[in-house]
Scaffold this motif. Sequence first.
Motif, mmCIF file in Angstrom:
data_model
loop_
_atom_site.group_PDB
_atom_site.id
_atom_site.type_symbol
_atom_site.label_atom_id
_atom_site.label_comp_id
_atom_site.label_asym_id
_atom_site.label_seq_id
_atom_site.Cartn_x
_atom_site.Cartn_y
_atom_site.Cartn_z
ATOM 1 N N GLU A 42 26.016 81.895 48.716
ATOM 2 C CA GLU A 42 24.670 81.914 48.134
ATOM 3 C C GLU A 42 24.758 81.773 46.614
ATOM 4 O O GLU A 42 24.043 81.002 46.001
ATOM 5 N N VAL A 48 26.305 84.564 52.720
ATOM 6 C CA VAL A 48 25.382 84.850 53.816
ATOM 7 C C VAL A 48 25.907 84.219 55.096
ATOM 8 O O VAL A 48 26.668 83.247 55.063
ATOM 9 N N ASN A 66 18.911 79.614 54.642
ATOM 10 C CA ASN A 66 19.103 80.706 53.679
ATOM 11 C C ASN A 66 19.932 81.852 54.242
ATOM 12 O O ASN A 66 20.248 82.787 53.529
#
Length: 151
Positions: A42, A48, A66
């Motif tokens: 990230e 992540v 994300n």
Amino acid sequence: MRNREQVIRCGRLLLKCSGLFLYIKLPSGRKLSYPYPRIEIEDLQHEVVVFKDSSAGQWRDCRGGNGAYGGLWAENVVSGIARDLLASAMLRLEGAGYKIVLHVHDEAVAEVAEDFGSVEEFTRLMIASPSWALGLPIAAKGWTGQRFNKS
């Protein structure tokens, strides 16, 4: 994920990345499965976990790429454990003669003769703790009526 096939304990949960899946084994023994997991950077201090999700009808990276976050993992685990508790309760209820005709989220509805059982017995069966959930606080409220309603 860096150490595939290694089991990692996180409290009463077990995590393992095997083949094309990341698995979270719940206290009940049931596994949650996350396909095609990978680690994404990230920023310089954060990584992540991204996995594929098909909730929109086609495979896409979770959360638009994300990655998952603490709230998502917690919600999945809590919902999974709640489902396992309800499923266990429904088996006990059916075994005691309460014919389950409907279940919605965290509710079970049984249809029985007016002279059968009691709300107290039904509630006791609902909150009986499975061996895998010892120590987990479980509560329930029961009611009786001629028709189902959402109060």
